[in-house]
Design a protein around this motif. Structure first.
Motif, mmCIF file in Angstrom:
data_model
loop_
_atom_site.group_PDB
_atom_site.id
_atom_site.type_symbol
_atom_site.label_atom_id
_atom_site.label_comp_id
_atom_site.label_asym_id
_atom_site.label_seq_id
_atom_site.Cartn_x
_atom_site.Cartn_y
_atom_site.Cartn_z
ATOM 1 N N TYR A 638 3.335 -0.746 0.059
ATOM 2 C CA TYR A 638 3.306 -0.474 1.838
ATOM 3 C C TYR A 638 1.790 -0.261 1.893
ATOM 4 O O TYR A 638 1.334 0.576 1.175
ATOM 5 C CB TYR A 638 4.284 0.573 2.085
ATOM 6 C CG TYR A 638 4.719 0.409 3.446
ATOM 7 C CD1 TYR A 638 5.646 -0.054 3.788
ATOM 8 C CD2 TYR A 638 3.694 0.635 4.368
ATOM 9 C CE1 TYR A 638 6.072 -0.175 5.348
ATOM 10 C CE2 TYR A 638 3.990 0.257 5.764
ATOM 11 C CZ TYR A 638 5.183 0.208 6.185
ATOM 12 O OH TYR A 638 5.312 -0.127 7.374
ATOM 13 N N THR A 639 1.437 -1.004 2.775
ATOM 14 C CA THR A 639 -0.102 -0.708 3.204
ATOM 15 C C THR A 639 -0.058 -0.489 4.778
ATOM 16 O O THR A 639 0.443 -1.553 5.428
ATOM 17 C CB THR A 639 -1.041 -1.793 2.865
ATOM 18 O OG1 THR A 639 -0.739 -1.942 1.334
ATOM 19 C CG2 THR A 639 -2.441 -1.542 3.273
ATOM 20 N N ALA A 640 -0.459 0.223 5.323
ATOM 21 C CA ALA A 640 -0.625 0.840 6.826
ATOM 22 C C ALA A 640 -1.990 0.579 7.154
ATOM 23 O O ALA A 640 -2.900 1.350 6.473
ATOM 24 C CB ALA A 640 0.022 1.979 6.847
ATOM 25 N N ILE A 641 -2.351 -0.248 8.096
ATOM 26 C CA ILE A 641 -3.991 -0.359 8.430
ATOM 27 C C ILE A 641 -3.765 -0.048 10.068
ATOM 28 O O ILE A 641 -2.949 -0.586 10.749
ATOM 29 C CB ILE A 641 -4.364 -1.703 8.401
ATOM 30 C CG1 ILE A 641 -4.336 -2.215 6.958
ATOM 31 C CG2 ILE A 641 -5.530 -2.156 8.954
ATOM 32 C CD1 ILE A 641 -3.674 -3.489 6.521
ATOM 33 N N GLN A 642 -4.520 0.771 10.412
ATOM 34 C CA GLN A 642 -4.743 1.206 11.915
ATOM 35 C C GLN A 642 -6.123 1.553 12.524
ATOM 36 O O GLN A 642 -6.982 2.240 11.613
ATOM 37 C CB GLN A 642 -3.766 2.440 11.995
ATOM 38 C CG GLN A 642 -3.534 2.926 13.510
ATOM 39 C CD GLN A 642 -2.528 3.911 13.487
ATOM 40 O OE1 GLN A 642 -1.617 4.025 12.804
ATOM 41 N NE2 GLN A 642 -2.617 4.729 14.748
ATOM 42 N N ASP A 643 -6.356 1.090 13.619
ATOM 43 C CA ASP A 643 -7.488 1.430 14.344
ATOM 44 C C ASP A 643 -7.212 2.889 14.979
ATOM 45 O O ASP A 643 -6.339 2.871 15.939
ATOM 46 C CB ASP A 643 -8.071 0.399 15.406
ATOM 47 C CG ASP A 643 -9.139 0.958 16.194
ATOM 48 O OD1 ASP A 643 -9.789 1.926 15.746
ATOM 49 O OD2 ASP A 643 -9.250 0.497 17.253
ATOM 50 N N MET A 699 4.018 5.140 -3.047
ATOM 51 C CA MET A 699 2.734 5.740 -2.476
ATOM 52 C C MET A 699 2.636 4.765 -1.128
ATOM 53 O O MET A 699 2.916 3.510 -1.586
ATOM 54 C CB MET A 699 1.652 5.888 -3.384
ATOM 55 C CG MET A 699 1.570 6.859 -4.283
ATOM 56 S SD MET A 699 1.583 8.600 -3.842
ATOM 57 C CE MET A 699 1.541 9.504 -5.344
ATOM 58 N N ILE A 700 2.262 5.368 0.072
ATOM 59 C CA ILE A 700 1.892 4.241 1.076
ATOM 60 C C ILE A 700 0.369 4.409 1.165
ATOM 61 O O ILE A 700 -0.262 5.366 1.530
ATOM 62 C CB ILE A 700 2.387 5.128 2.205
ATOM 63 C CG1 ILE A 700 4.099 4.838 2.141
ATOM 64 C CG2 ILE A 700 2.178 4.242 3.644
ATOM 65 C CD1 ILE A 700 4.977 5.873 3.301
ATOM 66 N N ASP A 701 -0.091 3.363 0.960
ATOM 67 C CA ASP A 701 -1.778 2.927 1.019
ATOM 68 C C ASP A 701 -2.014 2.960 2.564
ATOM 69 O O ASP A 701 -1.464 2.272 3.417
ATOM 70 C CB ASP A 701 -2.144 1.597 0.290
ATOM 71 C CG ASP A 701 -1.982 1.874 -1.157
ATOM 72 O OD1 ASP A 701 -1.701 2.979 -1.677
ATOM 73 O OD2 ASP A 701 -1.778 0.912 -1.972
ATOM 74 N N THR A 702 -3.213 3.278 2.791
ATOM 75 C CA THR A 702 -3.678 3.393 4.403
ATOM 76 C C THR A 702 -5.040 2.790 4.488
ATOM 77 O O THR A 702 -5.925 2.794 3.208
ATOM 78 C CB THR A 702 -3.797 4.634 4.678
ATOM 79 O OG1 THR A 702 -4.642 5.749 3.971
ATOM 80 C CG2 THR A 702 -2.522 5.324 4.800
ATOM 81 N N VAL A 703 -5.341 2.110 5.271
ATOM 82 C CA VAL A 703 -6.833 1.562 5.691
ATOM 83 C C VAL A 703 -7.147 2.161 7.149
ATOM 84 O O VAL A 703 -6.497 1.745 8.271
ATOM 85 C CB VAL A 703 -6.961 0.232 5.885
ATOM 86 C CG1 VAL A 703 -8.505 -0.365 6.148
ATOM 87 C CG2 VAL A 703 -6.618 -0.442 4.365
#
Lengths: 763, 157
Positions: A638-643, A699-703
């Motif tokens: 899972y990858t969460a990308i957010q401004d 694990m939940i990856d983030t950007v």
């Protein structure tokens, strides 16, 4: 492979760093005082008697046996609420609003959901209160429950309220209805837009009621003094909201109510409404002693929250080169027993990620026999995104266009006008999509394993407004050079840290020298709830502005000490200095140490209601594995990308993104209110209402994409709402890629997956 | 209803005497009788782990143990982890890894983690996720909690 990435444009001294939070030690040693932890001299304990029926008329209530029970000090029913003795004429236009608010606290004529409070008891201890509550005799006349928006909107449906009329496009309906409101948003000509489309997809979707799932149950403690002063302690996202809600239902002046917010064990939107506070107040008024009430978990499920269940229909059209020509949706969100579902916000969010020429949205706020729904992280947006992003995925498939590429071709950007009016300032959706496309996760093909299980990847985007609203803070320079920051914003998960960091940055002094604290409603200016991803932004702005005042006062004080003109003195990086005489120079601490002998404390205050929005967008990518034998869906990656704009404390920003994603995963796969044929919830425990546990998640990856918000000096937007928006659709899209089946109803339970697989195979 | 019973036990290394009713859970005794509110109530039916304590070396949900059951036995709560010298390595790791948000589940997670790491400081991610499956957190998505426990394990080796 980097788990957490921060894409920064600007670096600061304190903002963007990861210090230990000021309230951290208290919370890891068990000293922090949460709502249920409070104890007072002479404290009584309350218990609520609740309706066993989802829909019934109350014919009579007999409290005499409970009142006579040894140890009981007070018993209340709806008759003890001021509303019971106010006439329709006296209340005029405010009649219905007060009726709904009062009936929600303690049912008057009808109970409208299982768990609806009917009476409450205060006694020397909680066990006695519980025993006594069972002695209250209530005679009910059962009525048929209405459990879904589809049922509630049907012709001839049983009505919850015989005096609720539909407010629709400025008109009020002639006959009573379960539809409280209908709103429409429109631009261009959708019929023409669909004519121009090469591909049109239209689908219906349904989602179940889900609970916010905070681990700390609701609680409220009150003491109503003989002089009319009412003191309240509770776990809330907004002490001032509790104060005004209490003033309303108790018809008591706000000046005589003081609300002290305790540490709060999770809210997610669900700890804004009052539940136990007015009961504690009335029981205290009657008994003359302080009273505490705490819900048990069954009560939390049956009588607080949940988020709206929904029925939605979405139709979208696009050209062969993947440009959207028209977007249309009908969104019906259940409000529970009283009006107020987030249907309108769902409509505003539905197509907010897209720049499209023609649109039509119809939103319906519908009452049903469930607990009155409450906000849950980006209220309305996850449901809408589930429907819209599923349809987008189907368009991409039909057009043979990569889902990230399609979203880039249609992405909202600076200058795009949302359907309800606002024009975006600088936003970062394109940057999020680009970050998704270049991310290792998206660049790596789905890892298919020869284990007989199906795998697939899904993508979805999401939006939340991030509006500011009112915040207040007071800054005081202490003689040792530290600065106290007193604020009205409750700290849900790092507010003290993010406000301290912004204050340190603005003043140019050490983070450790900032002492943040949260005040009661008598001690600070009005502050709106901590919620809606507003606090780091708006309370941050308040402390930054107050810091500018502090700097000016420090300059003035130094000028007075030096007998120099104020304009000759400047404040640079925590140092107050004369512009031309280098001998005249004091550090912040040095000058702070002289304040008490040179005119007294230096303080500053800021009350602010910042205009505009700091819109936040997210793109999530998820890989799932579907077991064809059991129907179980596992999250593989899972990858969460957010401004988020500038991330003040990146660790807590990541935490918000991970936590929001986890809640969205639960919403997509497990979580659901089960009702029996009588409208009674049958899974009101954490065992049967299955929230994700540590074993369910990777694990939940983030950007963190930091596109600066032009409305904040450090570019802060806020983070907490948006991460729950994309997961529902992202997972449904991944399940589709794995199985070839479009899941048009949430949650995607093993049973539904098996049904879908079997009907697909024709077996 | 029988009257209160006298109970003598060791809590966080201290000899403790209290009166409790037979129906009172250990959780209720800790919070309401002894004023030790660091142990939290999330569900009162053994499904959330917020009330985790160590009972004679094993982690238990204190809402599922009766107060009278601890007669002559040993209980460790969140209040018993930090010493005058400072925080326990698990507490420190939770702070440094931002492994708490609202903090209500934190005491339960820290105590449960101690129950694991005291014997197995080298526990890997999978082992930690299994061990903590009885503790619910709604804020973090568990990522930073698991990292904090891995980090604490390193320091406790």
């Amino acid at each position: 492979m980097v788990a957490n990435i921060v894409l920064s444009e600007v670096e600061y001294t304190h903002i963007g760093k990861r210090p230990v939070r000021p309230d951290g030690v208290d919370k890891v040693i068990g000293r922090a005082q949460y709502g249920p932890d409070i104890t007072l001299k002479g404290l009584l304990h309350g218990k609520v008697l609740r309706s066993p029926y989802a829909h019934a008329r109350i014919k009579s209530i007999d409290t005499s046996q409970a009142e006579a029970y040894p140890g009981v000090r007070a018993v209340i029913t709806a008759q003890d609420l001021p509303f019971a003795s106010l006439s329709k004429e006296e209340l005029g236009a405010g009649y219905q609003a007060l009726k709904f608010a009062s009936d929600h606290v303690l049912a008057g004529g009808k109970v409208l959901f299982k768990g609806h409070p009917v009476a409450a008891v205060a006694a020397a201890n909680p066990h006695v209160a519980e025993e006594a509550a069972k002695l209250i005799k209530v005679e009910y006349e059962e009525l048929p429950p209405v459990m879904s928006v589809v049922e509630a909107m049907a012709e001839g449906a049983t009505l919850l309220h015989d005096d609720l009329y539909t407010s629709s496009l400025g008109e009020t309906s002639q006959t009573a209805s379960n539809v409280a409101a209908h709103a429409r948003y429109e631009k261009g000509d959708v019929a023409q837009g669909f004519d121009e489309a090469a591909v049109v997809v239209e689908r219906e979707f349904q989602t179940a009621s889900v609970h916010q799932g905070y681990i700390e149950p609701h609680n409220g403690t009150a003491f109503w003094s003989a002089d009319g002063q009412l003191d309240v302690w509770c776990s809330t996202q907004g002490a001032f909201t509790v104060r005004s809600s209490l003033a309303n239902v108790l018809r008591h002046p706000v000046s005589k109510i003081k609300v002290t917010p305790m540490e709060m064990g999770g809210g997610f939107g669900g700890k804004i409404s009052i539940y136990l506070e007015p009961l504690a107040a009335l029981l205290s008024k009657k008994s003359g002693q302080p009273v505490k009430l705490v819900m048990n978990r069954v009560e939390v499920f049956e009588a607080s929250g949940p988020a709206s269940g929904s029925w939605m229909k979405v139709k979208m059209g696009a050209t062969t080169d993947g440009k959207l020509t028209a977007c249309q949706a009908e969104l019906a969100l259940d409000a529970g027993a009283y009006p107020g579902s987030p249907a309108m916000s769902a409509a505003m969010c539905a197509f907010a990620c897209y720049d499209y020429p023609n649109g039509l949205l119809d939103a319906y706020d519908v009452v049903v026999n469930k607990p009155k729904t409450q906000a849950y992280r980006a209220p309305g947006s996850p449901q809408a995104a589930y429907a819209v992003e599923s349809v987008v995925d189907e368009l991409c498939e039909k057009l043979g266009i990569d889902p990230v590429e399609f979203r880039l071709r249609n992405a909202s950007k600076e200058g795009t006008r949302r359907i309800e009016g606002p024009v975006y300032r600088r936003i970062g959706l394109v940057e999020c999509l680009e970050a998704a496309r270049s991310h290792d996760h998206y660049q790596t093909a789905v890892d298919f394993q020869p284990n007989g299980k199906l795998r697939g990847r899904g993508v979805a985007s999401g939006f939340w407004f991030n509006r500011g609203f009112v915040s207040s803070c007071n800054l005081t320079v202490n003689p040792d050079g530290t600065v106290s920051v007193v604020m009205g914003s409750v700290d849900l998960c790092g507010t003290r840290a993010s406000i301290a960091q912004q204050t340190a940055e603005a003043l140019g002094i050490a983070y450790e020298d900032i002492k943040p604290s949260i005040a009661d409603t008598d001690s600070i200016g009005y502050t709106f709830i901590t919620g809606g991803s507003r606090t780091t932004f708006a309370t941050g702005l308040a402390t930054i502005n107050a810091s500018q005042d502090i700097k000016q006062r420090m300059v003035e004080r130094a000028a007075a000490i030096w007998e120099a003109p104020v304009e000759d003195v400047e404040y640079v990086d925590g140092v107050i200095q004369h512009k031309s005489d280098s001998e005249l120079r004091m550090t912040f601490k040095e000058l702070a140490g002289r304040t008490l002998t040179t005119g007294g404390s230096i303080t500053a205050q800021c009350n602010i209601d910042p205009p505009g929005e700091g819109n936040s967008f997210a793109v999530h990518v998820v890989d799932v594995e579907v077991d064809q034998d059991t129907g179980k869906v596992d999250i593989l990656r899972y990858t969460a990308i957010q401004d988020c704009g500038k991330a003040v404390h990146p660790s807590y920003v990541e935490g918000q993104m991970q936590g929001g994603a986890a809640q969205g995963i639960g919403w997509a796969l497990n979580e659901e209110y089960f009702f029996n044929g009588q409208g009674q919830m049958t899974n009101s425990s954490f065992l049967d209402y299955r929230m994700p546990i540590s074993l369910d998640l990777p694990m939940i990856d983030t950007v963190i994409v930091e596109v600066a918000n032009p409305g904040h000096p450090y570019g802060v937007r806020g983070v907490g709402e948006t991460p729950i928006v994309p997961p529902l659709a992202a997972i449904a899209n991944a399940v589709y890629q794995a199985t070839g089946v479009r899941m048009q109803s949430l949650p995607i339970t093993p049973g539904k997956v098996l049904d879908a697989l079997w009907s697909q195979n024709g077996s | 209803m029988p009257g209160p019973t006298h109970v003598q036990a060791t809590i966080n290394g201290e000899d403790v005497n209290f009166l409790c009713e037979p129906r009172q859970s250990l959780l209720e005794v800790l919070r309401d009788v002894l004023g030790m509110t660091g142990t939290k109530e999330g569900c009162n039916d053994g499904n959330c782990g917020a009330c985790t304590v160590i009972f004679d070396g094993r982690i238990v949900d204190s809402c599922l143990v009766l107060g009278v059951e601890i007669q002559g036995r040993e209980v460790t709560t969140i209040e018993g982890l930090a010493t005058a010298d400072g925080l326990h390595p698990i507490q420190q790791a939770f702070l440094e890894n931002a492994a708490l948000q609202c903090g209500i589940c934190t005491p339960g997670f820290i105590v449960a983690s101690k129950g694991l790491l005291d014997g197995e400081p080298g526990a890997d991610e999978g082992r930690i996720r299994h061990w903590l499956a009885g503790n619910l957190c709604r804020c973090t998505g568990y990522d930073k909690i698991v990292r904090a426990v891995l980090d604490a394990g390193e320091k406790m080796k």
